[in-house]
Enzyme design. Structure first.
Site, PDB file in Angstrom:
ATOM      1  N   ASP A  52       0.843  -1.191   0.000  1.00  0.00           N
ATOM      2  CA  ASP A  52       0.000   0.000   0.000  1.00  0.00           C
ATOM      3  C   ASP A  52       0.885   1.249   0.000  1.00  0.00           C
ATOM      4  OD1 ASP A  52      -1.667   2.076   0.479  1.00  0.00           O
ATOM      5  OD2 ASP A  52      -2.433   1.335   2.396  1.00  0.00           O
ATOM      6  N   GLU A 133      32.501   7.255   2.771  1.00  0.00           N
ATOM      7  CA  GLU A 133      33.180   7.172   4.075  1.00  0.00           C
ATOM      8  C   GLU A 133      32.207   7.562   5.186  1.00  0.00           C
ATOM      9  OE1 GLU A 133      37.128   9.136   4.203  1.00  0.00           O
ATOM     10  OE2 GLU A 133      36.659   9.746   2.168  1.00  0.00           O
ATOM     11  N   GLU A 135      30.436   8.079   8.680  1.00  0.00           N
ATOM     12  CA  GLU A 135      30.822   8.206  10.099  1.00  0.00           C
ATOM     13  C   GLU A 135      29.573   8.095  10.966  1.00  0.00           C
ATOM     14  OE1 GLU A 135      34.633  11.204   9.409  1.00  0.00           O
ATOM     15  OE2 GLU A 135      32.663  12.070   9.770  1.00  0.00           O
ATOM     16  N   GLU A 197      34.476   5.492  11.884  1.00  0.00           N
ATOM     17  CA  GLU A 197      34.323   5.509  10.429  1.00  0.00           C
ATOM     18  C   GLU A 197      34.644   4.127   9.888  1.00  0.00           C
ATOM     19  OE1 GLU A 197      36.111   8.773   8.079  1.00  0.00           O
ATOM     20  OE2 GLU A 197      36.914   7.262   6.705  1.00  0.00           O
ATOM     21  N   HIS A 246      31.786  11.436   3.412  1.00  0.00           N
ATOM     22  CA  HIS A 246      32.506  11.879   2.211  1.00  0.00           C
ATOM     23  C   HIS A 246      32.192  10.933   1.067  1.00  0.00           C
ATOM     24  CE1 HIS A 246      35.838  13.704   4.989  1.00  0.00           C
ATOM     25  NE2 HIS A 246      34.674  14.314   5.094  1.00  0.00           N
ATOM     26  N   ARG A 318      42.587  19.831   3.082  1.00  0.00           N
ATOM     27  CA  ARG A 318      41.379  19.057   3.320  1.00  0.00           C
ATOM     28  C   ARG A 318      40.170  19.898   3.694  1.00  0.00           C
ATOM     29  NH1 ARG A 318      41.424  13.382   4.736  1.00  0.00           N
ATOM     30  NH2 ARG A 318      43.340  12.457   3.974  1.00  0.00           N
ATOM     31  N   GLU A 335      36.722  14.006  -4.184  1.00  0.00           N
ATOM     32  CA  GLU A 335      36.079  13.682  -2.909  1.00  0.00           C
ATOM     33  C   GLU A 335      35.166  14.836  -2.524  1.00  0.00           C
ATOM     34  OE1 GLU A 335      38.447  14.016   0.658  1.00  0.00           O
ATOM     35  OE2 GLU A 335      37.373  12.386   1.624  1.00  0.00           O
TER      36      GLU A 335
HETATM   37  P1  ADP Z   1      40.276   9.628   3.151  1.00  0.00           P
HETATM   38  O1  ADP Z   1      41.708   9.812   2.782  1.00  0.00           O
HETATM   39  O2  ADP Z   1      39.442  10.781   2.721  1.00  0.00           O
HETATM   40  O3  ADP Z   1      40.078   9.268   4.606  1.00  0.00           O
HETATM   41  P2  ADP Z   1      39.583   6.871   2.627  1.00  0.00           P
HETATM   42  O4  ADP Z   1      40.873   6.184   2.423  1.00  0.00           O
HETATM   43  O5  ADP Z   1      38.937   6.739   3.965  1.00  0.00           O
HETATM   44  O6  ADP Z   1      39.776   8.412   2.238  1.00  0.00           O
HETATM   45  O7  ADP Z   1      38.507   6.390   1.534  1.00  0.00           O
HETATM   46  C1  ADP Z   1      38.784   6.441   0.184  1.00  0.00           C
HETATM   47  C2  ADP Z   1      37.622   5.838  -0.583  1.00  0.00           C
HETATM   48  O8  ADP Z   1      37.824   6.115  -1.976  1.00  0.00           O
HETATM   49  C3  ADP Z   1      37.475   4.325  -0.465  1.00  0.00           C
HETATM   50  O9  ADP Z   1      36.113   3.984  -0.322  1.00  0.00           O
HETATM   51  C4  ADP Z   1      38.005   3.835  -1.829  1.00  0.00           C
HETATM   52  O10 ADP Z   1      37.488   2.585  -2.245  1.00  0.00           O
HETATM   53  C5  ADP Z   1      37.530   4.937  -2.719  1.00  0.00           C
HETATM   54  N1  ADP Z   1      38.149   5.016  -4.044  1.00  0.00           N
HETATM   55  C6  ADP Z   1      39.386   4.639  -4.444  1.00  0.00           C
HETATM   56  N2  ADP Z   1      39.540   4.824  -5.769  1.00  0.00           N
HETATM   57  C7  ADP Z   1      38.358   5.322  -6.238  1.00  0.00           C
HETATM   58  C8  ADP Z   1      37.877   5.703  -7.514  1.00  0.00           C
HETATM   59  N3  ADP Z   1      38.611   5.634  -8.621  1.00  0.00           N
HETATM   60  N4  ADP Z   1      36.602   6.169  -7.595  1.00  0.00           N
HETATM   61  C9  ADP Z   1      35.831   6.264  -6.514  1.00  0.00           C
HETATM   62  N5  ADP Z   1      36.243   5.918  -5.281  1.00  0.00           N
HETATM   63  C10 ADP Z   1      37.482   5.445  -5.139  1.00  0.00           C
HETATM   64 MG    MG Z   2      37.555  11.503   3.347  1.00  0.00          MG
HETATM   65 MG    MG Z   3      36.418  10.670   8.488  1.00  0.00          MG
HETATM   66 MG    MG Z   4      38.393   8.265   5.529  1.00  0.00          MG
HETATM   67 MG    MG Z   5      41.475   7.253   5.285  1.00  0.00          MG
END
Ligand code: ADP
Ligand code: MG
Ligand code: MG
Ligand code: MG
Ligand code: MG
Length: 446
Positions: A52, A133, A135, A197, A246, A318, A335
């Site tokens: 529904d 990412e 949190e 995270e 993110h 950042r 990002e």
């Molecule tokens: P941060 O440095 O911002 O903390 P993380 O290492 O926590 O980043 O997360 C990075 C994310 O980006 C992961 O989920 C990873 O799989 C993703 N990632 C890596 N390469 C690509 C891509 N080409 N396109 C989209 N996402 C990607």
């Molecule tokens: Mg990040």
């Molecule tokens: Mg974080």
């Molecule tokens: Mg991260």
């Molecule tokens: Mg990281």
């Protein structure tokens, strides 16, 4: 990963599955489900399960309420946690919503995302890869199982046990996710006490959106089993960091990552990446309404807590809304750092994709990158650098959304109208509420 109907039936029989939960997401991002006993499996697999629609937020009126659920067979999974005392299991399928006349329903966010994906395919892209990412905070449950405002630990970024008592829960969350087909790349304590995270490997956008919804369910379920309450509310506690989600993203085509440029390209980014970025920056105000859809979202988007406040981008720091992480080649990506976990991932990712595709179609150049810490610039410096603020309330963001036809067309007027109507009511209700802050600041002074 695709399974045939016969394969699903075989798994259900082998694994002693007793209930089938067919899930979908409403306009506001809430997961809904219709659960049926396994005797109804054929009906489910043949797209004959009805529900529904008038009882779902933002769907349809009473007089047009019968709707069908069309399960996506590739989303079949069996929940790895116990559901009752006698070993019966529950399986789920994520579905698209269809009207009574068996046409796709315009109010289904998952269908809106599929439409945006088709648009990308027309431009020659094979995948829109998304790495989220998310949190969240863990709070303690009291003896009656009700959430308290007491955090589960006093840890901080990358702290180790015994400070980080969330670690056991987080480990169990990660193991559960892996059983459910997630590839978890990292899981760590975040900056704030009680904040965590978990990052999972990027996936094509529809899979990624489904995974974000499943992720929230897993985190809440496992937290509760361990005596904690997990919240994805962006800013549960004032004065400390809030929770974001993110979004890392890249477009792929037949040759691989279309965001990856040549060595002599600016920052090693392709024109596709720069134009996509131009589109995201152009549509940022409207995107904010969808990426940050609660009153509370705007309490996270304030200076001093690692969350973005300005419409800007950078490869070297950042703080801005969009960061270009240093990895190149297959991992070349943008990002987007505004998004928070209260967003509806389907409409959010559809909106981001459409903004980026508009940038590619219109050859939009991004504004100059900002390599200084924007928070150390004063208003004049920001003005000179052309840096605008993100909308700073839900109401401002909604007004921006209502003016942005690219985003409205991408998501469809049905969803946008229901969304903005519900969100304006939410904002008005908030505006009429007299908060503790006001009493603390005004009561004794006037
Ligand atoms: P941060 O440095 O911002 O903390 P993380 O290492 O926590 O980043 O997360 C990075 C994310 O980006 C992961 O989920 C990873 O799989 C993703 N990632 C890596 N390469 C690509 C891509 N080409 N396109 C989209 N996402 C990607
Ligand atoms: Mg990040
Ligand atoms: Mg974080
Ligand atoms: Mg991260
Ligand atoms: Mg990281």
């Amino acid at each position: 990963k695709f399974m045939t109907k016969e394969e699903i039936k075989a798994r259900v029989a082998e694994e002693n599955v007793e209930f089938i939960r067919v899930t979908f997401t409403d306009v506001l991002g809430t997961i809904k489900n219709v659960e049926v006993p396994t005797s109804q499996l054929d009906k489910v697999l043949n797209n004959d399960l009805m529900f529904d629609g008038s009882s779902i937020e933002g769907f349809v009126r009473i007089n047009e309420s019968d709707m069908y659920l069309y399960p996506d067979l590739s989303t079949f999974l069996i929940f790895p946690w116990a559901t009752d005392g006698h070993g019966g299991k529950v399986a789920r399928l994520i579905a698209d919503v269809y009207n009574k006349d068996r046409t796709p329903f315009a109010g289904d966010p998952r269908i809106a995302l599929k439409k945006a994906v088709k648009h990308a395919q027309k431009q020659g892209f094979t995948e829109f890869n998304i790495g989220p990412e998310p949190e969240f905070f863990l709070f303690k449950l009291d003896e009656e199982g009700k959430p308290t405002m007491e955090l589960n630990d006093h840890g901080s970024y990358f702290d180790l046990a015994p400070l980080d008592r969330g670690e056991d829960v987080r480990r169990e969350i990660v193991l559960t996710l892996e059983k459910m087909g997630f590839e978890v790349e990292a899981a760590h304590h975040e900056v704030a006490a009680g904040q965590h995270e978990v990052d999972f490997r990027y996936d094509d956008v529809l899979d990624a959106a489904d995974k974000i919804q499943t992720f929230k369910l897993v985190v809440k379920t496992i937290a509760r089993e361990n005596g904690y309450y997990a919240t994805f509310m962006p800013k549960p506690i004032s004065g400390i960091n809030g929770s974001g989600m993110h979004i890392n993203m890249s477009l792929f085509n037949e040759n691989g990552n279309a965001f990856a440029g040549q060595d002599d390209d600016y920052l090693g980014l392709s024109d596709t990446a720069l134009n996509f970025l131009g589109g995201v920056l152009k549509h940022a105000p409207a995107l904010t309404a969808i990426a940050n859809p609660t009153v509370n979202s705007y309490k996270r988007l304030t200076p001093g807590f690692e969350a973005p406040v300005y419409i800007a981008w950078s490869a070297s720091n950042r703080s801005p809304m969009v960061r270009v992480p240093a990895s190149r080649g297959l991992a070349t990506r943008l990002e987007l750092r505004t998004v928070d976990p209260t967003t509806n991932p389907y409409t959010c990712l559809a909106a981001i994709l459409s903004a980026g595709l508009d940038g590619i179609e219109q050859h939009l150049e991004p504004t100059a990158s900002v390599d200084k810490n924007i928070y150390l610039m004063d208003e004049n410096e920001r003005k000179k650098a052309g840096i605008k603020n993100l909308p700073d309330t839900l109401l401002d963001a909604l007004e921006e959304l209502e003016e942005d036809n690219v985003i409205i067309d991408a998501i469809g007027t049905h969803i946008i109208d229901k969304f903005t109507e519900a969100k304006r009511i939410e904002y008005t209700s908030y505006r009429q509420y007299v908060s503790k802050w006001e009493l603390d600041n005004y009561f004794m002074n006037y």
